[in-house]
Design an enzyme around this catalytic site. Sequence first.
Site, PDB file in Angstrom:
ATOM      1  N   THR A   1       1.590   6.879   0.549  1.00  0.00           N
ATOM      2  CA  THR A   1       0.667   5.781   0.238  1.00  0.00           C
ATOM      3  C   THR A   1       0.474   5.656  -1.270  1.00  0.00           C
ATOM      4  O   THR A   1       0.707   6.623  -2.011  1.00  0.00           O
ATOM      5  CB  THR A   1      -0.716   6.034   0.891  1.00  0.00           C
ATOM      6  OG1 THR A   1      -1.560   4.896   0.691  1.00  0.00           O
ATOM      7  CG2 THR A   1      -1.421   7.237   0.276  1.00  0.00           C
TER       8      THR A   1
ATOM      9  N   THR B   1      -1.698   3.746   4.871  1.00  0.00           N
ATOM     10  CA  THR B   1      -0.675   4.785   4.725  1.00  0.00           C
ATOM     11  C   THR B   1       0.404   4.617   5.788  1.00  0.00           C
ATOM     12  O   THR B   1       0.097   4.319   6.939  1.00  0.00           O
ATOM     13  CB  THR B   1      -1.338   6.163   4.916  1.00  0.00           C
ATOM     14  OG1 THR B   1      -2.440   6.248   4.037  1.00  0.00           O
ATOM     15  CG2 THR B   1      -0.366   7.295   4.662  1.00  0.00           C
TER      16      THR B   1
ATOM     17  N   THR C   1      -4.645   7.304   8.842  1.00  0.00           N
ATOM     18  CA  THR C   1      -4.618   6.233   7.860  1.00  0.00           C
ATOM     19  C   THR C   1      -6.033   5.671   7.762  1.00  0.00           C
ATOM     20  O   THR C   1      -6.811   5.759   8.708  1.00  0.00           O
ATOM     21  CB  THR C   1      -3.605   5.133   8.254  1.00  0.00           C
ATOM     22  OG1 THR C   1      -3.624   4.099   7.267  1.00  0.00           O
ATOM     23  CG2 THR C   1      -3.925   4.516   9.604  1.00  0.00           C
ATOM     24  N   GLY C   2      -6.351   5.121   6.604  1.00  0.00           N
ATOM     25  CA  GLY C   2      -7.707   4.606   6.403  1.00  0.00           C
ATOM     26  C   GLY C   2      -8.338   5.271   5.201  1.00  0.00           C
ATOM     27  O   GLY C   2      -7.651   5.890   4.381  1.00  0.00           O
TER      28      GLY C   2
ATOM     29  N   SER D   1       0.813  -1.222   0.000  1.00  0.00           N
ATOM     30  CA  SER D   1       0.000   0.000   0.000  1.00  0.00           C
ATOM     31  C   SER D   1       0.845   1.270   0.000  1.00  0.00           C
ATOM     32  O   SER D   1       0.306   2.358   0.182  1.00  0.00           O
ATOM     33  CB  SER D   1      -0.912  -0.007   1.242  1.00  0.00           C
ATOM     34  OG  SER D   1      -0.127  -0.187   2.406  1.00  0.00           O
TER      35      SER D   1
ATOM     36  N   ARG E   1      -7.557   9.769  -8.673  1.00  0.00           N
ATOM     37  CA  ARG E   1      -8.122   9.881  -7.316  1.00  0.00           C
ATOM     38  C   ARG E   1      -7.013  10.250  -6.320  1.00  0.00           C
ATOM     39  O   ARG E   1      -5.930   9.673  -6.337  1.00  0.00           O
ATOM     40  CB  ARG E   1      -8.766   8.543  -6.929  1.00  0.00           C
ATOM     41  CG  ARG E   1      -9.363   8.513  -5.508  1.00  0.00           C
ATOM     42  CD  ARG E   1      -8.408   7.958  -4.487  1.00  0.00           C
ATOM     43  NE  ARG E   1      -9.012   7.836  -3.158  1.00  0.00           N
ATOM     44  CZ  ARG E   1      -8.322   7.587  -2.046  1.00  0.00           C
ATOM     45  NH1 ARG E   1      -7.014   7.441  -2.095  1.00  0.00           N
ATOM     46  NH2 ARG E   1      -8.928   7.494  -0.876  1.00  0.00           N
ATOM     47  N   VAL E   2      -7.303  11.200  -5.447  1.00  0.00           N
ATOM     48  CA  VAL E   2      -6.361  11.590  -4.396  1.00  0.00           C
ATOM     49  C   VAL E   2      -7.066  11.439  -3.053  1.00  0.00           C
ATOM     50  O   VAL E   2      -8.214  11.884  -2.900  1.00  0.00           O
ATOM     51  CB  VAL E   2      -5.880  13.047  -4.585  1.00  0.00           C
ATOM     52  CG1 VAL E   2      -4.985  13.479  -3.434  1.00  0.00           C
ATOM     53  CG2 VAL E   2      -5.140  13.197  -5.912  1.00  0.00           C
ATOM     54  N   GLY E   3      -6.389  10.840  -2.090  1.00  0.00           N
ATOM     55  CA  GLY E   3      -6.961  10.671  -0.752  1.00  0.00           C
ATOM     56  C   GLY E   3      -6.468  11.744   0.201  1.00  0.00           C
ATOM     57  O   GLY E   3      -6.032  12.833  -0.206  1.00  0.00           O
ATOM     58  N   ASP E   4      -6.521  11.445   1.476  1.00  0.00           N
ATOM     59  CA  ASP E   4      -6.164  12.417   2.515  1.00  0.00           C
ATOM     60  C   ASP E   4      -4.655  12.595   2.691  1.00  0.00           C
ATOM     61  O   ASP E   4      -4.207  13.619   3.235  1.00  0.00           O
ATOM     62  CB  ASP E   4      -6.754  11.968   3.859  1.00  0.00           C
ATOM     63  CG  ASP E   4      -6.206  10.595   4.254  1.00  0.00           C
ATOM     64  OD1 ASP E   4      -6.388   9.642   3.466  1.00  0.00           O
ATOM     65  OD2 ASP E   4      -5.588  10.487   5.326  1.00  0.00           O
TER      66      ASP E   4
ATOM     67  N   GLY F   1      -9.509   7.681   2.865  1.00  0.00           N
ATOM     68  CA  GLY F   1      -9.276   9.116   2.737  1.00  0.00           C
ATOM     69  C   GLY F   1     -10.551   9.911   2.540  1.00  0.00           C
ATOM     70  O   GLY F   1     -10.677  11.037   3.035  1.00  0.00           O
TER      71      GLY F   1
HETATM   72  N1  GLY Z   1      -5.571   7.172   3.519  1.00  0.00           N
HETATM   73  C1  GLY Z   1      -5.067   6.876   2.240  1.00  0.00           C
HETATM   74  C2  GLY Z   1      -6.033   7.051   1.155  1.00  0.00           C
HETATM   75  O1  GLY Z   1      -7.233   6.992   1.356  1.00  0.00           O
HETATM   76  O2  GLY Z   1      -5.595   7.236   0.033  1.00  0.00           O
END
Ligand code: GLY
Length: 288
Positions: free
Chosen positions: A164, A146, A197-198, A48, A174-177, A200
Amino acid sequence: MRPAVIVTWDFGLQACEEAISAMKSGVNALDAVERGIRLVEDDTSVDSVGYGGAPNSEGIVELDAAVMWGPDRSFGAVAGLRDIREAVSVARLVMEQTPHSLLVGEGALQFAIEKGFTRKKMLTDKSLAEWEKWKQDGACKESHDTVCVLALDLDGNICVGTSTSGTRFKLPGRVGDTPIIGSGFYCDNEVGAAAATGLGESIMRYSMSFRIVEEMRRGIDPTSACRSTLEWALKDDPSLRKNVIGLIALNASGQRGAAACQDGFSVASGDDEHIGLVKIEPVLCPNL
Ligand code: GLY
């Protein structure tokens, strides 16, 4: 000041050990965070993060990463970075060598190449086989694990870093947190640092890392700050519990804490005397 580090997940143990060892020998928290995360980015057993991280729906690995430096709250981040394994180091150079804070996609790749990073294969045989299987049967395990490193150095400076490959088989772009300030990470020397983490999409709705740091600013300990932030979000939307969310925090005294909304979250936590893994019980958890 004694060094202190907290890192997400079991795979964070190597990063925690590296960061503590570096800071004990006088390295600052920024270098320590980068060194720790680089180990995880290069570790192909971690599916990941970095090389061997999960690809998007087109079979292409797109990395998100960030660093934030507590003394002046400067930060650098990259999102949707392709072909470069050292995402956290590129994020650091965005912070240190550009007037900007976040570079995405092709621009982030061109910047990395200009700075001397080389394009490399990002898929391992294993990650390619998993993507091919997903294309056939659509089966996908949950994984957005992450690596987040929070570090306090001998000079009392605090740094946070994150990296991550994001959600498995995500839509391209796509972009997460993880590269989003306040959501995936936040850091302020006067108070402390936090990271998430988790999923986003859930973490960003509540700017969880900023909220944790602001809770600590009010004098709340790191574990309580993580827990109250998670409880606040879960109260607002109980369905958040369907996906993992893990939060970590470190205050300016070196005290560390964490919270999670599901079983299975763990952290690596250490100082100059002891480093170890800690299993985090869902929502309610003691100080570390
Ligand atoms: N926390 C990582 C993501 O959702 O991309």
